[in-house]
Structures are given as structure tokens and as C-alpha cells.
Write an enzyme that holds these catalytic residues in place. Sequence first.
Site, PDB file in Angstrom:
ATOM      1  N   GLU A  27       0.853  -1.191   0.000  1.00  0.00           N
ATOM      2  CA  GLU A  27       0.000   0.000   0.000  1.00  0.00           C
ATOM      3  C   GLU A  27       0.886   1.238   0.000  1.00  0.00           C
ATOM      4  O   GLU A  27       1.992   1.227   0.542  1.00  0.00           O
ATOM      5  CB  GLU A  27      -0.898   0.004   1.243  1.00  0.00           C
ATOM      6  CG  GLU A  27      -1.834   1.204   1.319  1.00  0.00           C
ATOM      7  CD  GLU A  27      -2.833   1.125   2.469  1.00  0.00           C
ATOM      8  OE1 GLU A  27      -3.650   2.039   2.602  1.00  0.00           O
ATOM      9  OE2 GLU A  27      -2.773   0.139   3.241  1.00  0.00           O
ATOM     10  N   ASN A  72      -6.568   1.388   2.672  1.00  0.00           N
ATOM     11  CA  ASN A  72      -7.275   2.655   2.847  1.00  0.00           C
ATOM     12  C   ASN A  72      -6.889   3.675   1.789  1.00  0.00           C
ATOM     13  O   ASN A  72      -7.700   4.505   1.372  1.00  0.00           O
ATOM     14  CB  ASN A  72      -6.994   3.223   4.238  1.00  0.00           C
ATOM     15  CG  ASN A  72      -7.534   2.353   5.352  1.00  0.00           C
ATOM     16  OD1 ASN A  72      -8.297   1.417   5.123  1.00  0.00           O
ATOM     17  ND2 ASN A  72      -7.135   2.645   6.578  1.00  0.00           N
ATOM     18  N   ASN A 172     -12.149  -1.184  -0.669  1.00  0.00           N
ATOM     19  CA  ASN A 172     -11.434  -1.653   0.516  1.00  0.00           C
ATOM     20  C   ASN A 172     -12.183  -1.240   1.775  1.00  0.00           C
ATOM     21  O   ASN A 172     -12.522  -0.060   1.933  1.00  0.00           O
ATOM     22  CB  ASN A 172     -10.025  -1.047   0.567  1.00  0.00           C
ATOM     23  CG  ASN A 172      -9.292  -1.410   1.842  1.00  0.00           C
ATOM     24  OD1 ASN A 172      -8.820  -2.531   1.992  1.00  0.00           O
ATOM     25  ND2 ASN A 172      -9.198  -0.466   2.777  1.00  0.00           N
ATOM     26  N   GLU A 173     -12.464  -2.198   2.638  1.00  0.00           N
ATOM     27  CA  GLU A 173     -13.018  -1.945   3.979  1.00  0.00           C
ATOM     28  C   GLU A 173     -14.109  -0.873   3.964  1.00  0.00           C
ATOM     29  O   GLU A 173     -14.089   0.074   4.754  1.00  0.00           O
ATOM     30  CB  GLU A 173     -11.892  -1.567   4.944  1.00  0.00           C
ATOM     31  CG  GLU A 173     -10.921  -2.704   5.188  1.00  0.00           C
ATOM     32  CD  GLU A 173      -9.872  -2.399   6.248  1.00  0.00           C
ATOM     33  OE1 GLU A 173      -9.790  -1.242   6.724  1.00  0.00           O
ATOM     34  OE2 GLU A 173      -9.108  -3.323   6.596  1.00  0.00           O
ATOM     35  N   TYR A 244      -6.214  -8.623  12.131  1.00  0.00           N
ATOM     36  CA  TYR A 244      -4.906  -8.333  12.723  1.00  0.00           C
ATOM     37  C   TYR A 244      -4.937  -8.725  14.192  1.00  0.00           C
ATOM     38  O   TYR A 244      -5.969  -8.596  14.858  1.00  0.00           O
ATOM     39  CB  TYR A 244      -4.571  -6.843  12.588  1.00  0.00           C
ATOM     40  CG  TYR A 244      -4.411  -6.375  11.167  1.00  0.00           C
ATOM     41  CD1 TYR A 244      -3.216  -6.576  10.481  1.00  0.00           C
ATOM     42  CD2 TYR A 244      -5.438  -5.723  10.503  1.00  0.00           C
ATOM     43  CE1 TYR A 244      -3.050  -6.140   9.180  1.00  0.00           C
ATOM     44  CE2 TYR A 244      -5.290  -5.286   9.193  1.00  0.00           C
ATOM     45  CZ  TYR A 244      -4.091  -5.499   8.540  1.00  0.00           C
ATOM     46  OH  TYR A 244      -3.935  -5.070   7.236  1.00  0.00           O
ATOM     47  N   GLU A 292      -6.017  -9.257   3.943  1.00  0.00           N
ATOM     48  CA  GLU A 292      -5.203  -8.552   4.938  1.00  0.00           C
ATOM     49  C   GLU A 292      -5.171  -9.407   6.190  1.00  0.00           C
ATOM     50  O   GLU A 292      -6.214  -9.682   6.782  1.00  0.00           O
ATOM     51  CB  GLU A 292      -5.749  -7.156   5.273  1.00  0.00           C
ATOM     52  CG  GLU A 292      -5.565  -6.128   4.171  1.00  0.00           C
ATOM     53  CD  GLU A 292      -5.919  -4.708   4.625  1.00  0.00           C
ATOM     54  OE1 GLU A 292      -5.705  -4.392   5.821  1.00  0.00           O
ATOM     55  OE2 GLU A 292      -6.407  -3.931   3.788  1.00  0.00           O
ATOM     56  N   GLN A 351       1.777  -5.875   5.781  1.00  0.00           N
ATOM     57  CA  GLN A 351       2.167  -5.601   4.411  1.00  0.00           C
ATOM     58  C   GLN A 351       3.523  -6.218   4.119  1.00  0.00           C
ATOM     59  O   GLN A 351       3.972  -7.079   4.873  1.00  0.00           O
ATOM     60  CB  GLN A 351       2.149  -4.108   4.180  1.00  0.00           C
ATOM     61  CG  GLN A 351       0.724  -3.543   4.250  1.00  0.00           C
ATOM     62  CD  GLN A 351       0.631  -2.065   3.900  1.00  0.00           C
ATOM     63  OE1 GLN A 351       1.518  -1.490   3.306  1.00  0.00           O
ATOM     64  NE2 GLN A 351      -0.455  -1.439   4.320  1.00  0.00           N
TER      65      GLN A 351
END
Length: 501
Positions: A27, A72, A172-173, A244, A292, A351
Amino acid sequence: MVTAEIVIDPAAVVAPIDRRIFGSFVEHLGRCVYDGIYEPTHPTANDDGFRLDVVDLVKELGSTTVRYPGGNFVSGYRWEDGVGPRESRPVRRDLAWHTLETNQVGTDEFARWCALTGSELMLAVNLGTRGIEAALDLLEYTNHPSGTALSDQRIANGSVEPHNVRMWCLGNEMDGPWQTGYMTADDYGKLAARTAQAMKAADKTLELVVCGSSGSNMATFGDWERTVLEHSYEHVDFISCHAYYQEYGGDLGSFLASSLDMQYFIETVVSTADHVGNKLRSAKKIKLSFDEWNIWYLEEHQQSDEISDEWLVAPRQLEDVYSVADAVVLGNLLITLLKNHDRVASASLAQLVNVIAPIRTEPGGAAWRQTTFFPFSVTSRLARGEVIAPRIHVDTYSTKRHGDAPLVDSVATVDRDAGTAAVFLVNRSQTESIEVTIDLSGLAMSTVTEAVSLHDDDVYARNTADDQNRVGLVDLEGAELSDGRLTVTLPPVSWSAVALA
């Protein structure tokens, strides 16, 4: 000594291995791109400005796909800013991470970087501030051979051959209030369905990923997936999962059992997707893209001053320094992804460089492996053929966050054509070595070809800029194979792998 027994039944096949389970994520955030993969003044930089020492480490890591450019970041991204002559590219504000984006790396450069590393490019489109038209334009630019305005523009920019991107993320999200342009499940589901339908009208062979929940702790978890898929089910192929993990308040026992939460996440999304499929009387099964996943000490970063009032280019953000315990948990999460590989067909470790990453760099200086590098690289290298679900008999221990957790977790892979196999194991005990006996009699293996472990007497030992090789793989002592039974002794808080032939 604590003991455990594992049976590897060759008939207990989960799925053939899709190499995309070993994907990663880049990202435009912090120093992931700039001063990470791209540093034109570095001694190892090529003509594109990419650090070749980092390229070598990415190859060693075994990353197979790379999700790009966010994250993001993508929800405010104008892809057109990142193509054409570099000297003409605009500098923009990135609202996601409160930084300045120079656009010196864009679609064409990153596609060339993927070719250098042997990785497959996986693109995300902006459904935050943009939508269908911009997605179709990017698709035309990247994938159409020639003869249209945007494909000819790509050719004029130096990329004669199409990039042939197969997997595309639809935003994304979009459930997260931190996301630029976030929306309700109903609004997003409708937009995603329309975007997917249009993209597949251009190329019906594309594989499209619709946004699932940003985490199993979201208040809308489950309902979000149901609503989004009710709109988009017949147009998409995957639904995303993001998770996460970190250690909270010194509770190492719960942290070591984090994979139990990932298992809950996967089972919930699968059951929700199958409910929608059954409701629609669809013959299709939606796959999961766990695009992710990692260890991320988010609480600590939220309490820091990393995001300031200044607009800076590539500041240091989210640069976690990982411990042995972090690496053991990461290895266990990868075991869980493999155990669910019949539905989790793609995954992206988030990442890749500097930002919560297995690889770290210093400007003008070295690149090195974090502790988390090792379980990923070894698993990617050894896991071949088919995933086999083991039967594990072992005691449990109590955790505050996840209930009772088995002391040992494991998964196996078998490559019948090559006549090889691999077993991956985790010991969650903080105090006890565990002697594990593994019944491999059904596999006709006769030799241990490799046996390694990630373990240290200090579970918080780390590799740093000043001590880049403090932690590494060690030989797993006492790995013996006799009459189809493999015996290994797993040190406390350890991840291990055994290869057989």
C-alpha cells in the site's frame, strides 16, 4: 514431558494448494513504497528506482501475489495520477494516512516490479470517492491489448504488453468509518454489484473480490456479509476478510491462541456466504480472500504521534518490530489459512516492506528479515501439492480471550507426484517442550530432509537495524522418522517445519 499425537491421513485432503494463499500486500502507506521497494538513490536500485536487495528478499519470502495500491489509500486514489511521464505527475494529499503522495510509483512501474519478483499483480479499484467508470478505465488501461484510447496510452507510456491482471478488489473496507467514502452494506452491495457486472462485461474471466467486514469485532459483522452478498453474489467470486492480532496487556497465552479467532472468522463468513447462496438457489460457492492478515500493534500506534498535522512524504508509520512470539503466532495463522484452504483460496500478508512487514529497510542502507519472515518463507517453499488436515490429540490450556486452546496446532501438505511431504507445527506452551509423535504411515515417507524451528529462550527477541540477525531459524533437534512414525520435540513458544521424502 507433555506429549501429543498427530495422525496424517492421506485421504483427509482439504484442497489442492493454490499458490495465491501465499500472497502479500503493498500500500502507498508510510515507507512501504517510498524508501521501501522504491529508492532511486540506493546503491542497488535499478533504472526504475527499485531496490534489488528488497527484490531478492521478496523472492526468498515466496510471495506469490501482491495486492495493490491499498488498503485505505485506494479509496481516495486517482490511478491516472500514477501513469505517464514521472515529471508530470501531480503531488496529492492522501487523506487515509495524512501524507503527501508523489505518484512516482504507479500502475506500470508496480507491474514491472511484480515481474521482477515473480509475483502476480492483484489490483484494487477506488469505490470510495470514485466508481464504475474509473474502474472500467483502469481495467482497459491495464488489460486491453491495443487499439483503444487507454490501451494505446499504456503502450505510449512504455508498457507494450497488457498487464493481464486477473484478480480485482472492489474497494477496501467499505464498512469502516475510517474509510474515505465508507457506506452502508446496502449501498456498497449495490455499487459493488454494478461495478462487478460492468467489469465482467468487459472480461468475463476476471476474478472479483467484494469487501467483507474489516474485522470480526465490527458491530455489523455477519449482517454486512449477508447484505453485500445478497446484492452481488452472482457477480463476484470472493469475499474479503481482514484480521490483525496483537498481544494485549501481557496476556501471551491468549495471543498465542489468536488463530482460534481467525477460525471463528472464517467459519462465520463461510456459513453466511453459503446461506445467501442457498437462499438464491445458486450452484456457485463464494471463496474467501483473506487479503489482509498479520500481527499489528494497532493500539500502540493509535496512541503515538505518527500521524501529525504536517503533510509529509513517506514518513515512518506502523513500523512494528516483531518478536519471536509474533512470528510463532504468524506461523500459526498461516497454518489456519491452509487448514481452511478449501474456502480460503487467496490471502495477502499485510504488508510487505517496513509497514507491519516481514522485511525492513533503511534509506541508503541494509534490508533485513524480521522474525515473521521465517515461518512465511519456509511454509511457502515447502507447502506443495495438497493440504492434509491432521487429527491432533493433545491437552488444552485456558485463555482469557479464546477459551480453551490446544497446546499444539499443525497442518500437513503432500506432493504425491514428487513423493514429498511437509508438516508444520506450533507449540503454544510457554513453559513446556512437547514431544509429538506423528503417524505418517499412509504416506510412505522414509527420510527427514529438513527440520527447522523458530524459537528463542527470550520470546520477545527481535531483529533490529542494530542487530539484524539476532533471531533466525535453528535446527529442530531430535526429528526422527522410523516405521512411518515421526517423532519431534517442540520447544516452548515455537513454530517448526519438517520436510520429508
